[in-house]
Design a protein around this motif. Structure first.
Motif, PDB file in Angstrom:
ATOM      1  N   PRO A   1       0.815  -1.223   0.000  1.00  0.00           N
ATOM      2  CA  PRO A   1       0.000   0.000   0.000  1.00  0.00           C
ATOM      3  C   PRO A   1       0.851   1.277   0.000  1.00  0.00           C
ATOM      4  O   PRO A   1       0.493   2.265  -0.651  1.00  0.00           O
ATOM      5  N   GLU A   2       1.986   1.255   0.703  1.00  0.00           N
ATOM      6  CA  GLU A   2       2.888   2.401   0.710  1.00  0.00           C
ATOM      7  C   GLU A   2       3.499   2.617  -0.667  1.00  0.00           C
ATOM      8  O   GLU A   2       3.628   3.754  -1.142  1.00  0.00           O
ATOM      9  N   TRP A   3       3.886   1.525  -1.314  1.00  0.00           N
ATOM     10  CA  TRP A   3       4.499   1.590  -2.643  1.00  0.00           C
ATOM     11  C   TRP A   3       3.533   2.201  -3.651  1.00  0.00           C
ATOM     12  O   TRP A   3       3.877   3.095  -4.409  1.00  0.00           O
ATOM     13  N   ARG A   4       2.300   1.700  -3.625  1.00  0.00           N
ATOM     14  CA  ARG A   4       1.278   2.207  -4.563  1.00  0.00           C
ATOM     15  C   ARG A   4       0.969   3.674  -4.289  1.00  0.00           C
ATOM     16  O   ARG A   4       0.817   4.467  -5.223  1.00  0.00           O
ATOM     17  N   ALA A   5       0.848   4.056  -3.010  1.00  0.00           N
ATOM     18  CA  ALA A   5       0.531   5.436  -2.657  1.00  0.00           C
ATOM     19  C   ALA A   5       1.644   6.380  -3.103  1.00  0.00           C
ATOM     20  O   ALA A   5       1.366   7.465  -3.654  1.00  0.00           O
ATOM     21  N   ALA A   6       2.892   5.996  -2.899  1.00  0.00           N
ATOM     22  CA  ALA A   6       4.017   6.839  -3.306  1.00  0.00           C
ATOM     23  C   ALA A   6       4.057   6.980  -4.824  1.00  0.00           C
ATOM     24  O   ALA A   6       4.343   8.068  -5.349  1.00  0.00           O
ATOM     25  N   ARG A   7       3.756   5.918  -5.525  1.00  0.00           N
ATOM     26  CA  ARG A   7       3.760   5.952  -6.995  1.00  0.00           C
ATOM     27  C   ARG A   7       2.638   6.847  -7.505  1.00  0.00           C
ATOM     28  O   ARG A   7       2.802   7.551  -8.493  1.00  0.00           O
ATOM     29  N   ALA A   8       1.505   6.826  -6.827  1.00  0.00           N
ATOM     30  CA  ALA A   8       0.350   7.621  -7.264  1.00  0.00           C
ATOM     31  C   ALA A   8       0.600   9.117  -7.108  1.00  0.00           C
ATOM     32  O   ALA A   8       0.035   9.926  -7.867  1.00  0.00           O
ATOM     33  N   THR A   9       1.453   9.510  -6.170  1.00  0.00           N
ATOM     34  CA  THR A   9       1.734  10.924  -5.946  1.00  0.00           C
ATOM     35  C   THR A   9       2.966  11.402  -6.700  1.00  0.00           C
ATOM     36  O   THR A   9       3.278  12.591  -6.678  1.00  0.00           O
ATOM     37  N   ALA A  10       3.671  10.486  -7.355  1.00  0.00           N
ATOM     38  CA  ALA A  10       4.905  10.855  -8.069  1.00  0.00           C
ATOM     39  C   ALA A  10       4.612  11.520  -9.405  1.00  0.00           C
ATOM     40  O   ALA A  10       3.607  11.449  -9.983  1.00  0.00           O
TER      41      ALA A  10
END
Length: 185
Positions: A176-185
């Motif tokens: 979930p952290e990986w996906r969230a960081a990717r979504a804000t990049a």
């Protein structure tokens, strides 16, 4: 064989036993630099040993318990990334890397690890990606930071590397952290 562009003339592709001569030549070019924190140069000391190590990862790939990829810059093998552990039952894997000195400082490892972690999380459903690193290996710790991993802790003097006990830092990122960081990049 497939290759994934990492940009700037760099590609990521599987490393296989038939590439043992190329792999050994790469290890010879970077043996001292790579061996500061990683035992791979000791394991791949000659052609038979290099071929055996590549076969170990071919077997792990076939068993779905590990993966091995080479990083090429302008067609030349300069490093690699791997999943040393790939446990689909628990959804946990451990990523790692190495790089020749002439290829360092270009962001190649960060881009390569990002690519394989995307695959592990999105395609294979991994929940936790771990990064174990010698506490003195600042470059590798910086990769973990750039990837948005969290420092879980330190395994004190757990690794007797070349006769000296070293600390190992444990870093990780959850899906979930990986996906969230990717979504804000």
């Amino acid at each position: 064989m497939f290759a994934i562009s990492l940009g700037d003339g760099a590609e990521l592709s599987p490393l296989e036993p038939w590439q043992a001569e190329e792999f050994l030549a790469h290890m010879d070019r970077g043996r001292d630099y790579i061996g500061r924190y990683v035992g791979l140069p000791d394991v791949a000391a000659d052609l038979d040993a290099a071929r055996s190590w590549l076969q170990l990862y071919a077997d792990r790939t076939a068993a779905d318990t590990g993966r091995l990829y080479g990083i090429r810059l302008d067609g030349r093998l300069v490093g690699g990334v791997l999943f040393r552990v790939f446990d689909t039952k628990t959804g946990t894997c451990e990523a790692g890397c190495w790089l020749e000195p002439d290829a360092a400082g270009r962001g190649l490892v960060t881009r390569a690890v990002r690519t394989v972690v995307d695959w592990a999380v999105d395609e294979r459903g991994m929940h936790r990606v771990e990064w174990l690193v010698a506490a003195e290996n600042t470059a590798s710790i910086n990769v973990a930071k750039r990837l948005g991993m969290s420092r879980d802790g330190v395994l004190r003097e757990n690794d007797p590397y070349r006769g000296v006990r070293q600390d190992t830092e444990v870093w990780s990122v959850l899906a979930p952290e990986w996906r969230a960081a990717r979504a804000t990049a």
